[in-house]
Write a protein that holds these residues in place. Structure first.
Motif, PDB file in Angstrom:
ATOM      1  N   GLU A  31      36.386  21.079 -10.355  1.00  0.00           N
ATOM      2  CA  GLU A  31      36.152  20.185  -9.221  1.00  0.00           C
ATOM      3  C   GLU A  31      34.879  20.561  -8.464  1.00  0.00           C
ATOM      4  OE1 GLU A  31      38.502  19.278  -5.140  1.00  0.00           O
ATOM      5  OE2 GLU A  31      39.687  19.099  -6.978  1.00  0.00           O
ATOM      6  N   THR A  34      31.521  20.189 -11.576  1.00  0.00           N
ATOM      7  CA  THR A  34      31.250  19.033 -12.431  1.00  0.00           C
ATOM      8  C   THR A  34      30.269  18.076 -11.759  1.00  0.00           C
ATOM      9  OG1 THR A  34      33.416  19.220 -13.473  1.00  0.00           O
ATOM     10  CG2 THR A  34      32.291  17.106 -13.693  1.00  0.00           C
ATOM     11  N   GLY A  35      29.214  17.751 -12.506  1.00  0.00           N
ATOM     12  CA  GLY A  35      28.180  16.854 -11.999  1.00  0.00           C
ATOM     13  C   GLY A  35      27.184  17.521 -11.068  1.00  0.00           C
ATOM     14  N   ARG A  36      27.233  18.841 -10.992  1.00  0.00           N
ATOM     15  CA  ARG A  36      26.348  19.572 -10.074  1.00  0.00           C
ATOM     16  C   ARG A  36      25.536  20.630 -10.822  1.00  0.00           C
ATOM     17  NH1 ARG A  36      31.252  18.919  -7.276  1.00  0.00           N
ATOM     18  NH2 ARG A  36      31.016  17.671  -5.412  1.00  0.00           N
ATOM     19  N   THR A  37      24.522  21.106 -10.136  1.00  0.00           N
ATOM     20  CA  THR A  37      23.718  22.228 -10.621  1.00  0.00           C
ATOM     21  C   THR A  37      23.810  23.332  -9.584  1.00  0.00           C
ATOM     22  OG1 THR A  37      22.220  20.745 -11.789  1.00  0.00           O
ATOM     23  CG2 THR A  37      21.415  22.966 -11.328  1.00  0.00           C
ATOM     24  N   GLN A  51      23.619  23.819 -14.943  1.00  0.00           N
ATOM     25  CA  GLN A  51      23.989  22.433 -14.738  1.00  0.00           C
ATOM     26  C   GLN A  51      25.295  22.179 -15.481  1.00  0.00           C
ATOM     27  OE1 GLN A  51      20.897  19.724 -15.902  1.00  0.00           O
ATOM     28  NE2 GLN A  51      22.093  17.906 -15.416  1.00  0.00           N
ATOM     29  N   TYR A  52      26.249  21.531 -14.797  1.00  0.00           N
ATOM     30  CA  TYR A  52      27.594  21.304 -15.334  1.00  0.00           C
ATOM     31  C   TYR A  52      27.818  19.813 -15.551  1.00  0.00           C
ATOM     32  CZ  TYR A  52      28.350  26.083 -13.791  1.00  0.00           C
ATOM     33  OH  TYR A  52      28.248  27.434 -13.602  1.00  0.00           O
ATOM     34  N   PHE A  53      28.279  19.455 -16.746  1.00  0.00           N
ATOM     35  CA  PHE A  53      28.521  18.066 -17.108  1.00  0.00           C
ATOM     36  C   PHE A  53      30.014  17.763 -17.115  1.00  0.00           C
ATOM     37  CE2 PHE A  53      24.485  19.389 -18.855  1.00  0.00           C
ATOM     38  CZ  PHE A  53      23.646  18.333 -18.508  1.00  0.00           C
ATOM     39  N   ASP A  54      30.367  16.467 -17.198  1.00  0.00           N
ATOM     40  CA  ASP A  54      31.763  16.025 -17.144  1.00  0.00           C
ATOM     41  C   ASP A  54      32.642  16.594 -18.244  1.00  0.00           C
ATOM     42  OD1 ASP A  54      31.197  14.481 -14.927  1.00  0.00           O
ATOM     43  OD2 ASP A  54      30.855  12.654 -16.089  1.00  0.00           O
ATOM     44  N   ASP A  55      32.086  16.849 -19.406  1.00  0.00           N
ATOM     45  CA  ASP A  55      32.886  17.268 -20.559  1.00  0.00           C
ATOM     46  C   ASP A  55      32.861  18.776 -20.806  1.00  0.00           C
ATOM     47  OD1 ASP A  55      30.265  17.452 -21.294  1.00  0.00           O
ATOM     48  OD2 ASP A  55      30.433  16.160 -23.052  1.00  0.00           O
ATOM     49  N   THR A 123      22.568  18.206  -7.109  1.00  0.00           N
ATOM     50  CA  THR A 123      22.814  17.310  -8.224  1.00  0.00           C
ATOM     51  C   THR A 123      21.559  17.159  -9.083  1.00  0.00           C
ATOM     52  OG1 THR A 123      22.294  15.399  -6.834  1.00  0.00           O
ATOM     53  CG2 THR A 123      24.627  16.017  -7.033  1.00  0.00           C
ATOM     54  N   ALA A 125      18.862  17.708 -11.953  1.00  0.00           N
ATOM     55  CA  ALA A 125      18.938  18.083 -13.362  1.00  0.00           C
ATOM     56  C   ALA A 125      17.957  19.212 -13.630  1.00  0.00           C
ATOM     57  CB  ALA A 125      18.601  16.880 -14.242  1.00  0.00           C
TER      58      ALA A 125
END
Length: 135
Positions: A31, A34-37, A51-55, A123, A125
């Motif tokens: 939580e 996800t979606g953040r750096t 950097q963290y992605f959804d998967d 957020t 990249a």
């Protein structure tokens, strides 16, 4: 009554003056990231960003270094582990939140002095070209 006072004093004297910390669960970690750096410092200096992605995919870059792609997962001990394309050996960490809101990452078996400490969360990249593009 004296035993209680003595026990309280003993606890106060043996308790570290450092901030209280709590290990973050894998669900809380997902939580939070996800979606953040996250940009980390180590020993008070910039160390790297991830950097963290959804998967559960990630991209890690040491400060001024090249990018490494990988994944994260929870091991049976509740630690957050990472495996990167260039190294199949998992690196497992405890992610900790201190009572002042700071977010720390402690590599399994390392001392708290070696923690990675979150400097910034955004957020943005990471500037990492895709493999095989020749860039």
């Amino acid at each position: 009554m004296r035993l209680t006072a003595a026990l309280s004093l003993l606890i106060a004297l043996t308790t570290s003056p450092s901030l209280a910390e709590r290990v973050v669960t894998a669900e809380e970690f997902a939580e939070m990231v996800t979606g953040r750096t996250l940009h980390f410092d180590r020993f008070g200096r910039p160390f790297g960003s991830e950097q963290y992605f959804d998967d559960k995919r990630v991209i890690w870059a040491f400060e001024g270094g090249t990018c490494q792609r990988g994944i994260w997962f929870e091991n049976t001990e509740g630690q957050i582990c990472f495996v990167y394309d260039d190294d199949p050996s998992p690196q497992c960490w405890d992610f900790l939140q201190t009572d002042d809101g700071a977010f720390h990452a402690r590599l399994d078996g390392e001392d708290p002095e070696s923690d990675l400490v979150t400097r910034d969360v955004g957020t943005d990249a990471l500037d990492c070209p895709l493999p095989d593009l020749g860039v």
